[in-house]
Design a protein around this motif. Structure first.
Motif, PDB file in Angstrom:
ATOM      1  N   UNK A   1       0.852  -1.139   0.056  1.00 50.69           N
ATOM      2  CA  UNK A   1       0.084   0.015   0.021  1.00 50.69           C
ATOM      3  C   UNK A   1       0.866   1.313  -0.111  1.00 50.69           C
ATOM      4  N   UNK A   2       1.944   1.214   0.780  1.00 54.51           N
ATOM      5  CA  UNK A   2       2.762   2.372   0.783  1.00 54.51           C
ATOM      6  C   UNK A   2       3.540   2.649  -0.367  1.00 54.51           C
ATOM      7  N   UNK A   3       3.959   1.540  -1.152  1.00 58.92           N
ATOM      8  CA  UNK A   3       4.791   1.592  -2.253  1.00 58.92           C
ATOM      9  C   UNK A   3       3.846   2.012  -3.588  1.00 58.92           C
ATOM     10  N   UNK A   4       2.494   1.512  -3.432  1.00 55.48           N
ATOM     11  CA  UNK A   4       1.687   2.096  -4.632  1.00 55.48           C
ATOM     12  C   UNK A   4       1.397   3.764  -4.387  1.00 55.48           C
ATOM     13  N   UNK A   5       1.361   3.881  -3.052  1.00 52.48           N
ATOM     14  CA  UNK A   5       0.863   5.503  -2.732  1.00 52.48           C
ATOM     15  C   UNK A   5       1.922   6.383  -3.267  1.00 52.48           C
ATOM     16  N   UNK A   6       3.042   5.911  -2.910  1.00 51.20           N
ATOM     17  CA  UNK A   6       4.089   6.787  -3.412  1.00 51.20           C
ATOM     18  C   UNK A   6       4.395   7.984  -2.850  1.00 51.20           C
ATOM     19  N   UNK A   7       4.165   8.090  -1.655  1.00 45.83           N
ATOM     20  CA  UNK A   7       4.070   9.502  -0.915  1.00 45.83           C
ATOM     21  C   UNK A   7       2.869  10.141  -0.806  1.00 45.83           C
ATOM     22  N   UNK A   8       1.757  10.006  -1.498  1.00 44.29           N
ATOM     23  CA  UNK A   8       0.358  10.236  -1.312  1.00 44.29           C
ATOM     24  C   UNK A   8      -0.205   9.660   0.205  1.00 44.29           C
ATOM     25  N   UNK A   9      -1.160  10.567   0.420  1.00 45.47           N
ATOM     26  CA  UNK A   9      -2.012   9.962   1.730  1.00 45.47           C
ATOM     27  C   UNK A   9      -2.578   8.553   1.563  1.00 45.47           C
ATOM     28  N   UNK A  10      -2.733   7.718   2.248  1.00 46.23           N
ATOM     29  CA  UNK A  10      -3.534   6.454   1.988  1.00 46.23           C
ATOM     30  C   UNK A  10      -4.691   6.637   1.959  1.00 46.23           C
ATOM     31  N   UNK A  11      -5.366   7.680   2.609  1.00 44.76           N
ATOM     32  CA  UNK A  11      -6.785   7.827   2.611  1.00 44.76           C
ATOM     33  C   UNK A  11      -7.028   8.644   1.474  1.00 44.76           C
ATOM     34  N   UNK A  12      -6.464   8.923   0.316  1.00 44.11           N
ATOM     35  CA  UNK A  12      -6.715   9.666  -0.732  1.00 44.11           C
ATOM     36  C   UNK A  12      -7.817   8.853  -1.354  1.00 44.11           C
ATOM     37  N   UNK A  13      -8.976   9.409  -1.875  1.00 42.49           N
ATOM     38  CA  UNK A  13     -10.207   8.868  -2.296  1.00 42.49           C
ATOM     39  C   UNK A  13      -9.940   8.060  -3.656  1.00 42.49           C
ATOM     40  N   UNK A  14      -8.809   8.348  -4.217  1.00 43.75           N
ATOM     41  CA  UNK A  14      -8.670   7.590  -5.512  1.00 43.75           C
ATOM     42  C   UNK A  14      -7.596   6.367  -5.210  1.00 43.75           C
ATOM     43  N   UNK A  15      -6.891   6.483  -3.913  1.00 49.56           N
ATOM     44  CA  UNK A  15      -6.038   5.269  -3.468  1.00 49.56           C
ATOM     45  C   UNK A  15      -6.921   4.192  -2.698  1.00 49.56           C
ATOM     46  N   UNK A  16      -7.963   5.020  -1.760  1.00 47.11           N
ATOM     47  CA  UNK A  16      -8.618   4.181  -0.961  1.00 47.11           C
ATOM     48  C   UNK A  16     -10.141   4.702  -1.456  1.00 47.11           C
ATOM     49  N   UNK A  17     -11.027   4.247  -2.196  1.00 49.51           N
ATOM     50  CA  UNK A  17     -12.190   4.697  -2.726  1.00 49.51           C
ATOM     51  C   UNK A  17     -13.196   4.602  -1.794  1.00 49.51           C
ATOM     52  N   UNK A  18     -13.013   3.946  -0.677  1.00 53.42           N
ATOM     53  CA  UNK A  18     -14.160   3.826   0.542  1.00 53.42           C
ATOM     54  C   UNK A  18     -13.999   5.020   1.200  1.00 53.42           C
ATOM     55  N   UNK A  19     -13.261   5.923   0.988  1.00 55.26           N
ATOM     56  CA  UNK A  19     -13.167   7.524   1.527  1.00 55.26           C
ATOM     57  C   UNK A  19     -13.667   8.364   0.455  1.00 55.26           C
ATOM     58  N   UNK A  20     -13.963   8.130  -0.564  1.00 60.99           N
ATOM     59  CA  UNK A  20     -14.678   8.853  -1.745  1.00 60.99           C
ATOM     60  C   UNK A  20     -16.055   9.135  -1.539  1.00 60.99           C
ATOM     61  N   UNK A  21     -16.605  10.034  -2.352  1.00 61.56           N
ATOM     62  CA  UNK A  21     -17.809  10.247  -2.462  1.00 61.56           C
ATOM     63  C   UNK A  21     -18.348   9.458  -3.576  1.00 61.56           C
ATOM     64  N   UNK A  22     -19.183   8.457  -3.316  1.00 64.80           N
ATOM     65  CA  UNK A  22     -19.383   7.469  -4.819  1.00 64.80           C
ATOM     66  C   UNK A  22     -20.641   7.894  -5.364  1.00 64.80           C
ATOM     67  N   UNK A  23     -21.117   9.169  -5.200  1.00 68.15           N
ATOM     68  CA  UNK A  23     -22.428   9.467  -5.701  1.00 68.15           C
ATOM     69  C   UNK A  23     -22.307   9.343  -7.320  1.00 68.15           C
ATOM     70  N   UNK A  24     -23.243   8.934  -7.861  1.00 68.19           N
ATOM     71  CA  UNK A  24     -23.592   9.094  -9.389  1.00 68.19           C
ATOM     72  C   UNK A  24     -22.824   7.833  -9.876  1.00 68.19           C
ATOM     73  N   UNK A  25     -21.905   6.848  -9.157  1.00 69.79           N
ATOM     74  CA  UNK A  25     -21.367   5.836  -9.823  1.00 69.79           C
ATOM     75  C   UNK A  25     -22.490   4.707 -10.213  1.00 69.79           C
ATOM     76  N   UNK A  26     -22.124   3.842 -11.350  1.00 69.70           N
ATOM     77  CA  UNK A  26     -23.090   2.870 -11.708  1.00 69.70           C
ATOM     78  C   UNK A  26     -23.059   1.745 -10.646  1.00 69.70           C
ATOM     79  N   UNK A  27     -24.174   0.880 -10.758  1.00 68.73           N
ATOM     80  CA  UNK A  27     -24.438  -0.173  -9.655  1.00 68.73           C
ATOM     81  C   UNK A  27     -23.006  -0.914  -9.675  1.00 68.73           C
ATOM     82  N   UNK A  28     -22.963  -1.519  -8.402  1.00 62.82           N
ATOM     83  CA  UNK A  28     -21.894  -2.272  -7.728  1.00 62.82           C
ATOM     84  C   UNK A  28     -22.386  -3.693  -7.526  1.00 62.82           C
ATOM     85  N   UNK A  29     -21.569  -4.754  -7.987  1.00 67.19           N
ATOM     86  CA  UNK A  29     -21.836  -6.183  -7.612  1.00 67.19           C
ATOM     87  C   UNK A  29     -20.437  -6.593  -6.813  1.00 67.19           C
ATOM     88  N   UNK A  30     -20.579  -7.043  -5.427  1.00 71.79           N
ATOM     89  CA  UNK A  30     -19.226  -7.144  -4.726  1.00 71.79           C
ATOM     90  C   UNK A  30     -19.494  -8.893  -4.194  1.00 71.79           C
TER      91      UNK A  30
END
Length: 303
Positions: free
Chosen positions: A209-238
């Motif tokens: 995780x740290x190596x992928x983030x490359x210095x960016x915060x791990x809670x960046x919404x594009x690194x950890x999408x659970x911290x993003x506003x997901x409004x408007x995204x298409x249906x999800x199947x998990x």
């Protein structure tokens, strides 16, 4: 209740992972480790009559996976997992082809750039570029499904968030298998399941995780999408297993999607481990999970 086959296969996986992650393996370079994963995956069997077409998208190695007599106007864009550092079209070709067979449509599987050589946001840029390429080829956004496992699931969401913020047409749906979407490792399953997860360990996950983030915060919404506003995204199947440390990632993603008004379906598979769907025909739970993905895709595309 998990099948007897799954019980024994999980034991085999635990022993195999311990051997693979032995001192000799950890001392090898990252390229050597990647090659060993590719070689191990070569034993997996593709669906009968599979057609594999290799080509380049602006220099990015990619493959079309299909079967005879399937519809060509619909497509699954599959983004492989591997912690943003490992795996490739070679490790995930069989899984992606199996999903395409269940859905009755072709699959595009690209080799996006990997960290640590290419940290965030390189993988997202590649995913968006491949999606744009599909649109340029004449595919309608409403006929495209994003799908991915582990880091690939997070990558699907990050790419969709970028497209949304750029006011671009979005894919019809997003399918996430054991998605890695909280790189801060904050969920309770990182503690609850750390002893039962046969594949992943918390220290290893935090390292990549740290190596992928490359210095960016791990809670960046594009690194950890659970911290993003997901409004408007298409249906999800998990889909997620109850024996993996990423269980909380998937559950929190579903909660956040529901809060944002995004249609979401999640199923926690009892006794299953990280991306058990890769077991293919070896495991009844894998066959059923892939079949359920195929049925979701068909419903979504009205096929």
């Amino acid at each position: 209740m998990p099948s007897l086959k799954s019980y024994f296969l999980e034991k085999v996986i635990k022993l195999s992972v311990k051997r693979v992650l032995g001192k000799r393996m950890l001392k090898s370079g990252i390229e050597e480790r990647r090659q060993k994963l590719d070689k191990a995956a070569s034993r997996l069997k593709m669906p009968k009559n599979s057609i594999v077409e290799a080509f380049q998208i602006d220099g990015m190695y990619s493959e079309w996976l299909s079967l005879p007599d399937i519809q060509n106007d619909h497509v699954i864009l599959y983004l492989h997992g591997g912690g943003y550092e490992y795996c490739s079209v070679h490790t995930h070709r069989t899984l992606a082809a199996g999903i395409g067979k269940a859905a009755g449509i072709k699959v595009l599987l690209p080799d996006y750039r990997l960290a640590p050589e290419h940290p965030f946001p390189a993988a997202i840029e590649d995913a968006v570029r491949v999606y744009h390429w599909l649109l340029e080829q004449g595919y309608q956004s409403s006929n495209i499904i994003f799908a991915g496992d582990s880091a690939g699931g997070g990558l699907c969401l990050a790419a969709a968030l970028v497209l949304r913020d750029q006011n671009e047409p979005l894919p019809a749906a997003i399918v996430c298998l054991s998605p890695w979407v909280d790189l801060t490792s904050s969920g309770e399953s990182y503690i609850k399941n750390k002893e039962v997860d046969p594949y992943l360990n918390v220290d290893g996950v935090r390292k990549v995780a740290s190596e992928y983030a490359g210095g960016e915060s791990l809670d960046h919404p594009l690194i950890s999408p659970v911290f993003a506003d997901l409004t408007g995204l298409p249906p999800m199947f998990i889909q997620v297993g109850s024996h993996e440390i990423l269980q909380s990632d998937a559950e929190l993603l579903a909660i956040q999607a529901h809060k944002a008004g995004v249609p979401v379906s999640i199923k926690v598979w009892n006794g299953m481990w990280h991306v058990w769907q890769m077991s293919g025909d070896l495991l009844p739970e894998s066959r059923r999970a892939i079949q359920e993905i195929g049925e979701f895709v068909k419903r979504t595309l009205n096929k």
